[in-house]
Design a protein around this motif. Structure first.
Motif, short mmCIF file in Angstrom:
data_model
loop_
_atom_site.label_atom_id
_atom_site.label_comp_id
_atom_site.label_asym_id
_atom_site.label_seq_id
_atom_site.Cartn_x
_atom_site.Cartn_y
_atom_site.Cartn_z
N GLN A 185 29.08 33.35 34.07
CA GLN A 185 27.77 34.00 34.21
C GLN A 185 27.89 35.52 34.07
O GLN A 185 27.05 36.16 33.43
N MET A 186 28.93 36.10 34.66
CA MET A 186 29.12 37.55 34.56
C MET A 186 29.38 37.93 33.10
O MET A 186 28.87 38.94 32.61
N GLY A 187 30.13 37.10 32.40
CA GLY A 187 30.36 37.35 30.97
C GLY A 187 29.07 37.33 30.18
O GLY A 187 28.89 38.14 29.26
N ARG A 188 28.16 36.44 30.54
CA ARG A 188 26.87 36.36 29.83
C ARG A 188 26.01 37.60 30.05
O ARG A 188 25.14 37.89 29.24
N THR A 189 26.26 38.34 31.12
CA THR A 189 25.49 39.57 31.34
C THR A 189 25.93 40.68 30.39
O THR A 189 25.27 41.68 30.25
N GLY A 190 27.10 40.48 29.77
CA GLY A 190 27.65 41.51 28.88
C GLY A 190 28.73 42.34 29.55
O GLY A 190 29.29 43.25 28.94
N ALA A 191 29.04 42.03 30.81
CA ALA A 191 30.07 42.78 31.54
C ALA A 191 31.46 42.48 30.97
O ALA A 191 31.70 41.42 30.40
N ASP A 192 32.35 43.43 31.15
CA ASP A 192 33.75 43.30 30.76
C ASP A 192 34.53 42.98 32.02
O ASP A 192 34.79 43.86 32.84
N VAL A 193 34.91 41.69 32.22
CA VAL A 193 35.40 41.20 33.50
C VAL A 193 36.91 40.94 33.50
O VAL A 193 37.43 40.31 32.58
N GLU A 194 37.57 41.41 34.56
CA GLU A 194 38.96 41.09 34.83
C GLU A 194 39.02 40.44 36.22
O GLU A 194 38.39 40.93 37.15
N VAL A 195 39.82 39.37 36.34
CA VAL A 195 39.98 38.69 37.62
C VAL A 195 41.46 38.64 37.97
O VAL A 195 42.29 38.25 37.14
N TYR A 196 41.79 39.03 39.20
CA TYR A 196 43.16 38.98 39.71
C TYR A 196 43.17 38.08 40.93
O TYR A 196 42.37 38.27 41.86
N ARG A 197 44.09 37.09 40.92
CA ARG A 197 44.21 36.14 42.03
C ARG A 197 45.54 36.38 42.73
O ARG A 197 46.54 36.70 42.08
N TYR A 198 45.56 36.18 44.04
CA TYR A 198 46.75 36.43 44.85
C TYR A 198 47.09 35.17 45.65
O TYR A 198 46.46 34.88 46.68
N ALA A 199 48.06 34.43 45.14
CA ALA A 199 48.44 33.14 45.73
C ALA A 199 48.95 33.31 47.16
O ALA A 199 49.79 34.18 47.43
N GLY A 200 48.41 32.50 48.04
CA GLY A 200 48.87 32.47 49.42
C GLY A 200 48.29 33.54 50.33
O GLY A 200 48.53 33.51 51.54
N ALA A 201 47.54 34.49 49.79
CA ALA A 201 46.94 35.54 50.62
C ALA A 201 45.71 34.98 51.34
O ALA A 201 45.09 34.04 50.88
N GLY A 202 45.38 35.58 52.49
CA GLY A 202 44.17 35.20 53.21
C GLY A 202 42.95 35.86 52.59
O GLY A 202 43.07 36.77 51.76
N HIS A 203 41.77 35.46 52.99
CA HIS A 203 40.52 35.95 52.38
C HIS A 203 40.46 37.48 52.35
O HIS A 203 40.31 38.07 51.29
N LEU A 204 40.55 38.13 53.50
CA LEU A 204 40.47 39.59 53.55
C LEU A 204 41.88 40.18 53.68
O LEU A 204 42.20 40.89 54.63
N TYR A 205 42.70 39.91 52.69
CA TYR A 205 44.13 40.23 52.76
C TYR A 205 44.44 41.73 52.66
O TYR A 205 45.58 42.12 52.89
#
Length: 192
Positions: A142-162
């Motif tokens: 959905q964010m891509g459809r807005t025209g935004a340039d999106v990067e996502v970084y995931r952190y395995a094993g970290a807690g929500h507010l790490y």
């Protein structure tokens, strides 16, 4: 960059001020509005209950009023968890927004939202109980459809507010990696 940094459902905790100081040390101007008007909480449940008492409309009104005096400068909207959802909402409604830095959270996206070439960076735990894989996949599309340039970084094993050293979720390694990448992202916006 001019950065509007919104706190999580825990309120304007020391970790938010420390994050703002880190950003200032890197040469950015940062504001940290207190959407909870001085209240902080020890648990997510207490913070969410307070957010519900305030109501979504009032919370967004407070955020808009905090950002309005600076929006002409071209803000980077940023936030932690609940604050990230607030930042996203404001950035998608501000045609002068320079960027969007989301830490630990996202929000619904209106079907008609437009954010042509808006640089967006998301940092989130993997797995995250509040940002499930299915949700993040849909959000990314959905964010891509807005025209935004999106990067996502995931952190395995970290807690929500790490990134918050005062919470049980804290993960020093993931937090430092997040700040390293986020500071690079913000530096890249200076020339944009």
């Amino acid at each position: 960059m001019n950065i509007m940094l919104f706190h999580s459902t825990y309120g304007l905790r020391p970790a938010v001020r420390e994050a703002a100081d880190r950003l200032r040390a890197a040469g950015h101007e940062v504001w940290t509005p207190d959407l909870f008007e001085g209240r902080t909480f020890d648990t997510v449940e207490e913070g969410m209950a307070h957010k519900e008492e305030i109501g979504k409309d009032e919370l967004l009104k407070r955020a808009v009023l905090a950002a309005a005096p600076y929006s002409e400068r071209g803000l980077v909207y940023a936030g932690f968890s609940l604050g990230a959802s607030v930042a996203q909402t404001l950035a998608l409604g501000d045609d002068k927004a320079r960027g969007l830095l989301l830490l630990h959270g996202t929000s619904d996206i209106a079907p008609n939202a437009r954010a042509e070439d808006l640089p967006v960076q998301l940092h989130v735990a993997e797995p995250d109980p509040f940002e499930t894989d299915d949700w993040l996949s849909a959000w990314y599309l959905q964010m891509g459809r807005t025209g935004a340039d999106v990067e996502v970084y995931r952190y395995a094993g970290a807690g929500h507010l790490y990134t918050d050293p005062g919470l049980p979720d804290y993960d020093a390694e993931a937090a430092e990696a997040t700040w390293r990448v986020a500071l690079g992202f913000l530096d890249s916006l200076k020339g944009a």
